[in-house]
Design an enzyme around this catalytic site. Structure first.
Site, mmCIF file in Angstrom:
data_model
loop_
_atom_site.group_PDB
_atom_site.id
_atom_site.type_symbol
_atom_site.label_atom_id
_atom_site.label_comp_id
_atom_site.label_asym_id
_atom_site.label_seq_id
_atom_site.Cartn_x
_atom_site.Cartn_y
_atom_site.Cartn_z
ATOM 1 N N SER A 21 0.854 -1.085 0.272
ATOM 2 C CA SER A 21 0.142 -0.320 0.414
ATOM 3 C C SER A 21 1.083 1.615 -0.199
ATOM 4 C CB SER A 21 -1.232 -0.092 1.574
ATOM 5 O OG SER A 21 -2.118 1.140 0.967
ATOM 6 N N ASN A 22 0.259 2.121 0.602
ATOM 7 C CA ASN A 22 1.417 3.804 0.768
ATOM 8 C C ASN A 22 0.790 4.346 1.855
ATOM 9 O OD1 ASN A 22 -1.351 5.525 -0.654
ATOM 10 N ND2 ASN A 22 -0.654 4.061 -2.151
ATOM 11 N N ARG A 23 1.494 5.238 1.979
ATOM 12 C CA ARG A 23 0.860 6.657 3.034
ATOM 13 C C ARG A 23 -0.186 6.708 2.811
ATOM 14 N NH1 ARG A 23 5.148 10.421 4.257
ATOM 15 N NH2 ARG A 23 4.541 10.809 5.786
ATOM 16 N N ALA A 88 -5.107 6.953 -4.416
ATOM 17 C CA ALA A 88 -3.284 6.969 -4.185
ATOM 18 C C ALA A 88 -3.318 5.668 -4.572
ATOM 19 C CB ALA A 88 -2.418 7.813 -3.110
#
Ligand code: C5P
Length: 214
Positions: A21-23, A88
């Site tokens: 995943s991402n932030r 995102a």
């Protein structure tokens, strides 16, 4: 107007407990949904896994992966006048996902990946008279990449932000963005709260929609 807003990260599961995943925290997309609803628009919010309450008056659909988000965008596209792709989206997913938790001893130290669909590219042929807004999070000056993404993805507006600064981008309550429209001059906004940035973007969408009908 009817706005379709995507927000947050996507998760690409390897097994039920592990994912890529991402932030992204969803704050910018939720601010957009909140602001649009306050201004009287009908808002559908497609949200990846985030820890945020649904803004009042907003219809929320939760998704997990990029493919879930693509299906949800496709299902809601006809009923919107403007799409704001703030999510995102993870670019890659594990080639194989296991329904059961993988045992450490059965895992390899390298992970085979495959690309996720590009949502904006996939739905581009269905744009019609809709307004499409995209985001670009970059480290460093986001404008050159922002201009490229505006053109590549066939957008009306690209919101470019530098996520290398602690007061802007992921998890911050403030943001520093440049609005890059397809037609018209670029505008670099000062440091603003995400709600203020959202107001500028929704106002831009309203103005562009009005111009289209004249
Ligand atoms: O990840 P990237 O910087 O290319 O994202 C630019 C825009 O494209 C964003 O609005 C994002 O929501 C969208 N995007 C997409 N499908 C992807 C990746 C990004 O629609 N697979």
């Amino acid at each position: 107007m009817r706005l379709l807003v995507t927000a947050g990260p996507t998760r690409e599961h390897l097994d039920p407990v592990r994912f890529l995943s991402n932030r992204s925290t969803g704050k910018m997309g939720f601010a957009l949904a909140q602001c649009a609803a306050v201004r009287g628009h009908t808002v559908t919010l497609l949200a990846g896994p985030v820890a945020l309450p649904t803004p009042p008056g907003v219809q929320r659909v939760d998704v997990v992966s990029a493919r879930d988000l693509l299906f949800a965008v496709e299902a809601n596209l006809d009923a919107c006048d403007a799409l704001v792709m703030c999510a995102a989206v993870a670019d890659w997913r594990p080639k194989q996902a296991s329904a059961a938790k993988l045992k450490k001893r059965d895992m390899s130290p390298s992970l085979a990946l495959e690309p996720n669909p590009d949502i904006l590219a996939t739905i581009r042929s269905r744009k019609g008279g809709r307004i499409f807004v995209g985001f670009a999070a970059e480290t460093g000056d986001p404008r050159p990449e922002g201009r490229r993404k505006l053109a590549d993805k066939g957008l009306d507006l690209l919101v470019a932000n530098d996520v290398s600064q602690p007061d802007a981008g992921f998890a911050a309550d403030t943001n520093r963005v440049t609005l890059i429209p397809r037609n018209g001059a670029e505008e670099t906004l000062p440091l603003l709260s995400k709600l203020e940035v959202a107001e500028r973007i929704v106002a831009w969408v309203e103005k562009t929609a009005r111009a289209q009908t004249h």
